[in-house]
Structures are given as C-alpha cells and as structure tokens.
Enzyme design. Structure first.
Site, PDB file in Angstrom:
ATOM      1  N   SER A   1     -30.478  46.654 -40.486  1.00 52.19           N
ATOM      2  CA  SER A   1     -31.575  47.409 -40.095  1.00 52.19           C
ATOM      3  C   SER A   1     -31.665  48.310 -41.265  1.00 52.19           C
ATOM      4  CB  SER A   1     -31.906  48.090 -38.897  1.00 52.19           C
ATOM      5  OG  SER A   1     -32.904  48.528 -38.285  1.00 52.19           O
TER       6      SER A   1
ATOM      7  N   ASP B   1     -37.085  22.130 -32.991  1.00 51.25           N
ATOM      8  CA  ASP B   1     -35.686  21.842 -33.528  1.00 51.25           C
ATOM      9  C   ASP B   1     -34.970  20.784 -32.853  1.00 51.25           C
ATOM     10  OD1 ASP B   1     -34.932  22.845 -31.033  1.00 51.25           O
ATOM     11  OD2 ASP B   1     -34.988  24.759 -31.974  1.00 51.25           O
TER      12      ASP B   1
ATOM     13  N   ASP C   1     -34.180  24.488 -25.212  1.00 51.10           N
ATOM     14  CA  ASP C   1     -33.004  25.527 -24.746  1.00 51.10           C
ATOM     15  C   ASP C   1     -33.574  26.974 -24.841  1.00 51.10           C
ATOM     16  OD1 ASP C   1     -33.325  25.852 -27.420  1.00 51.10           O
ATOM     17  OD2 ASP C   1     -31.284  25.507 -27.870  1.00 51.10           O
TER      18      ASP C   1
ATOM     19  N   ILE D   1     -34.594  28.571 -27.318  1.00 49.43           N
ATOM     20  CA  ILE D   1     -34.278  29.111 -28.678  1.00 49.43           C
ATOM     21  C   ILE D   1     -34.860  28.136 -29.768  1.00 49.43           C
ATOM     22  CG2 ILE D   1     -32.266  29.608 -30.503  1.00 49.43           C
ATOM     23  CD1 ILE D   1     -30.628  29.656 -27.780  1.00 49.43           C
TER      24      ILE D   1
ATOM     25  N   ASP E   1     -35.681  38.814 -33.510  1.00 49.71           N
ATOM     26  CA  ASP E   1     -35.863  40.141 -33.840  1.00 49.71           C
ATOM     27  C   ASP E   1     -36.913  40.688 -33.356  1.00 49.71           C
ATOM     28  OD1 ASP E   1     -35.704  42.597 -35.176  1.00 49.71           O
ATOM     29  OD2 ASP E   1     -34.256  41.862 -36.690  1.00 49.71           O
TER      30      ASP E   1
ATOM     31  N   HIS F   1     -32.257  42.181 -32.789  1.00 49.76           N
ATOM     32  CA  HIS F   1     -32.367  43.191 -33.729  1.00 49.76           C
ATOM     33  C   HIS F   1     -31.023  43.543 -34.156  1.00 49.76           C
ATOM     34  CE1 HIS F   1     -33.570  45.675 -36.957  1.00 49.76           C
ATOM     35  NE2 HIS F   1     -33.329  46.584 -36.558  1.00 49.76           N
TER      36      HIS F   1
HETATM   37 CA   LIG Z   1     -34.921  24.859 -29.281  1.00 51.39          CA
END
Ligand SMILES: [Ca+2]
Ligand SMILES: *[C@@H]1O[C@H](CO)[C@@H](O)[C@H](O)[C@H]1NC(C)=O
Ligand SMILES: *[C@@H]1O[C@H](CO)[C@@H](O)[C@H](O)[C@H]1NC(C)=O
Ligand SMILES: *[C@@H]1O[C@H](CO)[C@@H](O)[C@H](O)[C@H]1NC(C)=O
Ligand SMILES: *[C@@H]1O[C@H](CO)[C@@H](O)[C@H](O)[C@H]1NC(C)=O
Ligand SMILES: *[C@@H]1O[C@H](CO)[C@@H](O)[C@H](O)[C@H]1NC(C)=O
Ligand SMILES: *[C@@H]1O[C@H](CO)[C@@H](O)[C@H](O)[C@H]1NC(C)=O
Length: 531
Positions: A196, A268, A272, A274, A406, A446
């Site tokens: 940071s 991607d 999931d 993410i 973040d 973060h």
């Molecule tokens: Ca994913």
C-alpha cells in the site's frame, strides 16, 4: 545438518572474516559482537536519541503502550531471540522519525527495511516480527509522525518530507550502521518489504535511491498518489448519503458484487467466484434493473447510474485520464468508498498538505481541485517515474504484486505502471524480467485476505511458510542471491479456522493470465496455466 551449522557458528565467532565467503548460504548464522545493553552506548548516530535497547526472548508477547492509540497493532509475539532498539532521529527543528531495529541473535546476514500504510504514522510491528522470525535484521519507522491521521503533516514540511521518502532512506542508511555495530560485520544483502503506502515507498526507493536495496518487495502500491487521492475522493460524490436516490445500501452493493462475478467469473474458465483477470470484466449493471412491480433484489435506474460512475475511470477537467476504475470483484469497497463518507486520506491530504486548511470540506470537491493537488507533488510524492534504469544498473531486483480483489487501490493501476515502465524504458516484458517482475494475485484483497489463494508470505499478515516457491520474500531472496527469478508465486487459501489448505494457485507474472486447463481439480494449482 544441525551439527554442521553449529560448527560454522562457533567458527564464525572466532574468525568471522575468513568465513565470510564460504558460508554465505541459507544456513549462515552470525551472532552479535556486543550485548544488547552495550549497543546503545556503542552507537554514534547523527541527530539521534536512543530510547532503549533491550533483549526480548523468543515467545514474548511484546506490547506497545507508548504507541498512538490509532495504530492498530497493539502486540506481537516474537519467535526468535532479539535485541530491540528504539530510537528517533531529528529531521528538522520540528520533525523527527521514530524507529525500531529488531536484531536477531541468530542473524543470517540479511538486512530488511519495512514500510507503512495509508497516511500513517505506525511502525508495522508484525513485519518486524516476521523479518526477525526468518533471521533478518529488521527495521521499521513511524514514517515521521504518530498515528493514522494526516494532521501532523500540517505546517510541517519536515514531516511531509519524512512521509514522502526520508523515513525509508533513513531506516536503510542508519539501519545498516546499527547492524554493523551490533554484529561487527556488514550485512550481506539488503531488502525492503511493504504494501500500500509501503508499496509506494518501495517504488520511491527503486526510483530515487535503488542502491540502498538489493531486493524490493512492493505490494498494492499507492503510487501515482496524487491521482489516487483525487480519484478516491470521487465515489462519495456519486453515491450521495444514505436515503438519497443515488445511494445503494451495503446489501445492494453486495448484489452488485455477486452480479459482477456472475457476468465475469467464467472468463478464466471456472465459476469459482474469483476473477483471474478483472481487466477483462466489462460489467453491465443494467442486468439488475427492477422488473415491473419488482421491489427487492434489483436497482433503480438512478442507482445503476451510480454503479456505472463508480466503476468508470477518473478524468481531469481537461478530459485527460487520471486514474483507473475501482476494482471489479466480488467484494465491493463499501467501507472505503461507498458508505456515504468521504475517503479520509484524500480529505486529510487536501486539508493538511494541499490547501493547509483544516476546515476544507470534501463535499465541495470539483474539477477545479485537481490542478492544485497535481501541483502539490511535494518531493515527487506521486512516485510515478517510468525510468527504472538506476535500479536496473544498481542490480536491484523488484518484485511487485497486487491483489485482484483490492477494495482500496485498484490493481489496474499496477498494470498501468508496469506498462508505463515498458514504454518509458522501451523494454519488452522479457527484458523487464531481468530486474522487474509484476505478479497479479487473484483472490487477494488489499495486501492480504480475500476469497482466493492470497497467502503468499509477502508480509507478516499473510505468512505461512518460508519457502521460495510459496513465499514472496523467500522468492525475492533466491532471485537476489541465487539468480533464480520467480515465474509465478504459489498462493494458498486455508480452510476457515484450520491449517488445512483449501486451494492453491500459481499466480502469474504480468502480462500472462491464469487460465484453467479444462480438466482437473479447480482448487489445485496444477490445473491452471499462465497464458
Ligand atoms: Ca473464475
Ligand atoms: C499479548 O498481550 C496483550 C495485552 O496484554 C493481549 O491483549 C494479547 O491477547 C496478548 N497476546 C497473546 C498472544 O497472548
Ligand atoms: C511518537 O511517539 C513516540 C512514542 O511512541 C514518541 O517518543 C515520539 O516523540 C512521538 N513522535 C512525534 C513526532 O510525536
Ligand atoms: C544533524 O546533524 C548534522 C551534523 O552531523 C547537522 O549539521 C544537522 O543540522 C543536524 N540536523 C538536525 C535536524 O538536527
Ligand atoms: C540459533 O540457532 C541454532 C541452530 O542453528 C539453535 O540451536 C539456537 O537455539 C538458536 N539460538 C537462538 C538464540 O535463537
Ligand atoms: C403490477 O401490479 C399491478 C397492481 O398491483 C397489477 O395490476 C399488475 O398486473 C402487475 N404487473 C405485473 C407485470 O405483475
Ligand atoms: C472461525 O472462528 C471464528 C472466531 O473464532 C468464528 O466466529 C467462526 O464462526 C469460525 N468459523 C468456522 C467455519 O468454524
């Protein structure tokens, strides 16, 4: 193995200089030449006041009763025997930097400087404990003032200079002197670690005094800081206050986060929760518009306009790009940007540094406030130099990382810096690889936490094991000392309240992105590849 290191240890006591060359290895252990009590007496530092030097044994719960109460780390448990030195250095007649050096009795020869966060004012004790746990002589500073507020910068140019770069420069130069006195030998290699504002401080060193460090580990950097503070002051103007037609409640933002992931998660290859590359996410919030007679689980047109504004880049009064959009991810930055309160760091910077007017009201912010902020780039606090050739020429290795969830500083700004360096130096990624590598850490918030494999050992907050393949600090050490540079960083996520690994992922070096191979356990790092 154990007896080998004991032999080296006892020899090193007798004849340290002869042993310097052959024993620089992972096992090297050096011991102090003087006692902790004698250290205070033996030091001759300019402009310094020594507060105390005291031995602390492994397993101690160290508390910080003198610390400003806004600093949140109130205790840490040490895992190695250390000498703890507390002192300050005057930097002008009305400014001073407070520092602590934690010096392990079993020392690897490595030196580690640590950074700060936000506008603070707080020694990161967990990083001192982390560094010493791995045998680094570790130092931290209060960044020239105490506490998390920017108010001490008001009418104190010395403190501003400390904040921008000087506290890190001082801890590097003075820290190495202390090491030399305590162990009666110079350090072997010098490292820096921070996230940071600590990430910005790392790049400040890389840009302006790279020779102080052989390796710099810089996370989620607050560089392009003037732009960051201007952009961070915007969301509050879009959301309005609770009850305003433009405002979304925390639950409504949660809905946005879930909808965003629904639209972008599969890019991607795997659903999931993410996002491996949030930059690919072109979110369409109109999917949440309320159907006729629908009153829950949806948003009004006015609210959706707020969502679009918040997730747009910031432009200046002249139409020029200033700063990228907020990070698209599952967890929304409610606490920092969306709760109807102004972003405190931007407010403090305007009040105490730019306008020197503690009564300045962040609700009045307009495009007219951009030029004054840009012009108050004191000591180049923006930290945005694209030419890292001094770092390259000094042999400094820079390991840069940024979490892709973040909620404070968008990772898109880190990619922007990497590309800025590439253009400025006219270097391809393969050429940058020689000294500068950037890793995108999916599922990391973060600097720490998040929904994914965010345990990478980049700080005392996300430490698990000290192995070069799965620990960013150890990876940097291997790069500097053995010339083996990391191509990916293995991150882990633990089961709740357990040491069991729930998932792992090999985070890719930018500009590569992590992609599911199409088969295999999605929670296993081996089922993914960097393309
Ligand atoms: Ca994913
Ligand atoms: C360390 O001491 C502090 C203050 O007394 C206490 O709050 C904290 O829980 C202690 N930590 C441990 C691990 O015992
Ligand atoms: C910060 O706090 C320390 C005590 O932790 C004190 O010694 C020092 O004088 C303070 N520094 C400033 C600039 O107020
Ligand atoms: C620090 O020490 C040097 C001499 O070593 C002196 O010239 C300078 O004025 C001092 N600075 C402060 C802030 O005391
Ligand atoms: C130093 O390291 C040795 C092993 O190399 C260990 O036996 C000893 O306990 C350590 N001492 C301290 C003070 O940590
Ligand atoms: C909406 O509510 C009105 C009044 O309650 C009702 O007449 C109408 O059929 C409803 N429309 C839909 C699409 O459900
Ligand atoms: C983990 O521990 C925390 C606090 O100790 C507790 O609130 C939480 O419910 C626990 N979670 C699980 C999954 O056991």
């Amino acid at each position: 193995m154990a007896s080998f290191s004991i032999i080296k240890k006892s020899l090193s006591k007798i004849w340290p200089s002869l042993l310097l060359v052959p024993i620089i290895s992972a096992d090297s252990v050096f011991q102090p030449a003087i006692s902790c009590q004698d250290l205070a007496r033996s030091l001759h530092l300019n402009n310094a006041t020594i507060y105390f030097a005291e031995p602390v044994s492994a397993g101690s719960n160290v508390t910080f009763p003198d610390q400003d109460e806004t600093c949140t780390t109130t205790s840490v448990v040490t895992t190695s025997d250390i000498c703890r030195l507390s002192f300050s250095i005057a930097t002008s007649t009305i400014s001073a930097v407070s520092l602590e050096a934690w010096l392990p009795l079993n020392w690897t020869g490595r030196f580690l400087a640590t950074g700060n966060g936000g506008l603070n004012g707080c020694i990161k004790y967990q990083d001192l404990a982390y560094g010493t746990s791995q045998g680094f002589a570790t130092i931290g500073t209060n960044n020239g003032h105490n506490g998390t507020s920017g108010e001490p910068l008001y009418n104190n140019p010395g403190s501003i200079e400390d904040y921008v770069y000087r506290s890190i420069y001082l801890e590097a130069t003075v820290g190495k002197q202390i090491v030399n006195t305590f162990y009666d030998r110079p350090h072997s290699k010098s490292y820096y670690l921070g996230c940071s504002t600590g990430g910005r401080q790392g790049f400040k060193a890389a840009q302006d005094f790279p020779g102080e460090f052989d390796g710099i580990l810089a996370g989620a950097p607050a560089f392009s800081m003037t732009s960051l503070f201007y952009a961070s002051a915007q969301p509050y103007l879009y959301t309005g206050k609770p009850g305003d037609p433009t405002f979304l409640t925390e639950d409504e933002w949660r809905l946005v986060g879930e909808d965003m992931v629904k639209q972008c998660d599969k890019l991607d290859g795997v659903l999931d929760g993410i996002l491996e590359d949030p930059e690919l996410c072109q979110y369409r919030p109109e999917s949440l518009i309320c159907a006729k007679n629908q009153t829950t689980g949806c948003l009004t047109g006015t609210q959706i306009e707020t969502v679009r504004s918040v997730f747009s880049p910031t432009y200046g009064p002249d139409g020029k790009f200033i700063y990228p959009r907020i990070q698209p991810a599952k967890d929304m930055p409610y606490a920092y940007y969306l709760s109807g309160d102004p972003f405190a760091y931007s407010t403090d910077w305007y009040r105490y540094v730019v306008y020197k007017d503690p009564s300045w009201d962040p609700a009045t912010l307009s495009p007219a406030d951009w030029p004054p902020l840009l012009e108050t780039d004191t000591h180049n606090v923006a930290t945005w130099k694209g030419d890292l050739s001094p770092a390259r020429d000094a042999g400094t290795k820079i390991l840069h990382y940024h979490g892709l969830e973040d909620t404070v500083i968008t990772s898109e700004n880190s990619a922007r810096y990497y590309n800025h360096v590439s253009r400025t130096m006219e270097l391809t990624s393969a050429e940058l690889d020689e000294f500068y590598r950037y890793f995108r850490i999916s599922g990391m918030n973060h600097c720490r936490g998040g929904n994914g494999a965010s345990i990478i050992g980049a700080s005392g907050d996300n430490f698990d094991e000290y192995k070069p393949d799965s620990n960013a600090l150890a990876a940097l050490v291997r790069w500097v000392e053995d010339g083996v540079a990391p191509d990916s960083l293995l991150g882990k996520k633990k089961e709740a309240n357990s040491s069991q690994v729930a998932m792992s992922r090999r985070h890719c070096k930018y500009p590569k992105r992590n992609t599911y191979k199409g088969s295999g356990d999605v929670n296993s790092a081996d089922s993914w590849q960097c393309l």
